[in-house]
Design a protein around this motif. Sequence first.
Motif, mmCIF file in Angstrom:
data_model
loop_
_atom_site.group_PDB
_atom_site.id
_atom_site.type_symbol
_atom_site.label_atom_id
_atom_site.label_comp_id
_atom_site.label_asym_id
_atom_site.label_seq_id
_atom_site.Cartn_x
_atom_site.Cartn_y
_atom_site.Cartn_z
ATOM 1 N N ILE A 275 83.052 10.571 63.244
ATOM 2 C CA ILE A 275 83.803 10.000 62.131
ATOM 3 C C ILE A 275 84.013 11.112 61.111
ATOM 4 O O ILE A 275 83.062 11.809 60.748
ATOM 5 C CB ILE A 275 83.027 8.845 61.455
ATOM 6 C CG1 ILE A 275 82.606 7.792 62.481
ATOM 7 C CG2 ILE A 275 83.855 8.216 60.348
ATOM 8 C CD1 ILE A 275 81.749 6.690 61.890
ATOM 9 N N VAL B 142 83.599 3.251 63.463
ATOM 10 C CA VAL B 142 83.914 3.329 62.033
ATOM 11 C C VAL B 142 83.522 2.024 61.341
ATOM 12 O O VAL B 142 82.944 2.017 60.248
ATOM 13 C CB VAL B 142 85.420 3.634 61.827
ATOM 14 C CG1 VAL B 142 85.801 3.499 60.365
ATOM 15 C CG2 VAL B 142 85.746 5.035 62.315
ATOM 16 N N THR C 219 90.800 2.744 55.749
ATOM 17 C CA THR C 219 91.057 3.130 57.137
ATOM 18 C C THR C 219 92.520 2.846 57.433
ATOM 19 O O THR C 219 93.140 1.998 56.789
ATOM 20 C CB THR C 219 90.182 2.341 58.119
ATOM 21 O OG1 THR C 219 90.375 0.939 57.891
ATOM 22 C CG2 THR C 219 88.719 2.679 57.971
ATOM 23 N N THR D 240 87.192 7.884 69.215
ATOM 24 C CA THR D 240 87.269 6.532 68.693
ATOM 25 C C THR D 240 85.959 5.787 68.923
ATOM 26 O O THR D 240 85.776 4.702 68.389
ATOM 27 C CB THR D 240 88.420 5.762 69.343
ATOM 28 O OG1 THR D 240 88.518 6.154 70.705
ATOM 29 C CG2 THR D 240 89.713 6.053 68.631
ATOM 30 N N ASP E 154 89.275 9.699 59.582
ATOM 31 C CA ASP E 154 89.111 8.289 59.927
ATOM 32 C C ASP E 154 88.949 7.411 58.704
ATOM 33 O O ASP E 154 89.367 6.261 58.683
ATOM 34 C CB ASP E 154 87.881 8.129 60.828
ATOM 35 C CG ASP E 154 87.962 9.057 62.014
ATOM 36 O OD1 ASP E 154 88.669 8.712 62.968
ATOM 37 O OD2 ASP E 154 87.346 10.144 61.973
#
Lengths: 294, 296
Positions: free
Chosen positions: A45, A260, A252, A31, A93
């Motif tokens: 990602i 991201v 997303t 993350t 993602d």
Amino acid sequence: MLPKKGWFGVIFLILAVSLALTAGCGQKSGTGGGPQGEGKLTGTIVVAGSTAMQPVIEEAAKRFMESNPGVQITVQGGGSGTGLSQVSQGACDIGMSDIFAEEKAGIDAGQLKDHKVLVQAFALVTHPEVGVDNLTKQQIQDIFTGKITNWKEVGGRNQKIFLVNRAKGSGTRATFHQYVMDGKEEAKGDVEQESSGTVYQIVSQTPGAVSYLAIAYLNGKVKPVKINGAAPTEEDISTGKYPFWAFGHLYTKGEPSKVVKAFIDFVLSDEVQNGLIREMKYFPVKGMKVERKP
Amino acid sequence: MVNRNVRREFLGYSLTFSCALIAILLTLAIILFLGWKGLAVFTQHKISLTNIFSVHWWPDRPAGAGGPQVGVLTFIFGSVITSTLAVLVSAPLGVTVAVFMAEISPRLGQRFLQPVIELLAGIPSVVYGYIGLSVLVPFIRNNIGGTGFSLLAGVMVLAVMILPTIASMATDAIRALPGTLKEAALALGATRWQAIRTVILPSARAGILMGVVLGLARAFGEALAVQMVIGNRREIPHSILDPLITLTSGITMDMGNTVQGSLWNDTLWFMALILLVLSFFFIFLIRLLGRKGAVH
């Protein structure tokens, strides 16, 4: 024939490759952000989806990784449907899509967050010798529903129309269906193809052929046709005169994580919008004066 | 010294065994996955057999407009007709090449024909498709008729693609025959043609048939090259100059554009399951033919 030690190398390589292949898009991605503190982004990602958006997002990812060495971005194709379902399942993602998630059956759009990052223009294209420069929307609808079958009926040569459809369910065809055909069902046509390269090749060599392509694929051997007198230019699109275009979406699942979000912000930055996106024959999303809703 | 050899022996054994095990597990996993995904049209979407084995393909139509219809018969028919015709063209050609290479002119065969055949096998299928699209399709349109995107174009591209499989399998089968067979025939006064026709070809029958079936299986699985030249129109063709669609091209065209778990997507998995079942059928056939050949 290999020296004895070589075998182990070969077997190890095979195992390593098969492991790497099975990992694929399904891997759990980091993350990012976290305790590293401000300014230093880390994480991975995974982006998947629309093949039409793939080249420009890939290039943007490359540039983003150059200035953020701690971030690893993988961009895969697979099609808009794949992108939307993968991102809904959390398998990647970011899902790239040419169409709104609401328009795709089987997708719970409520849990996805839409980021419009570019505008993609499409052109109606014909074989260079059919002798037509401009068609009204009505004429295009009559051609693609099979009502008009000869080019002379719309002011061109006496030549049978050869209809090249895109694959049912492709993002390009969905855009065409909604904004040019106004939802009317297309005839079966002579040929159905999925890849833009093949469509280009067929239209350029088949007498009387007509289809549609993203403008990045326009080249001397096919002839773009104006729709209602408007061309796929930034001005005609942004003022709403030209109907055949689509937003390029990055979806997303819920709010994006820090890394991201940083990448999406980078794609939306002036540097990419006015640089890379224009270079690769897309249009920036900020200049749009017309609103389009799912 | 002995100890080291034993250790190596054991290491080699366990490596081979584990690799074989991985291969078996992978195959099983693929079969289970395809079965599970492919049968979802029945278990989850409750699609009837009459719906799935019909020719009506409107997976995107709402229930109000007579949909969704997911008939896959058009695709199955397309696959079967294209590959069968391709084998009918390719098999006589391949066997003739094999006889030439193994019996008529072994020197020329070994030096020239064999590398050519191997080269044909090594060309990627997208190249065949591209040549088909830019040379064969316009040729058919201008000289034979129709739009060019046709069953005929698909058959011709496929026939060239499976020729190496059939030719090399048949060559191996003929070369594997004991030399005494031919010598006996010649000693009895048979001409070369008689020896080939009545002794060599019948004796090598099992091997040749295996090559043909392998070629057929390859034709079934080929997607890209065929997709580029057959037009992919979702209708059963009425003539050899009509466009058509196959299982493989149907799957590759729609797979990326459909959402996982939707009826449309699961129907594509069902089509993949049909392909798997068909290729099992071919492997079974090969086994059967191989066992017959082992009698010699």
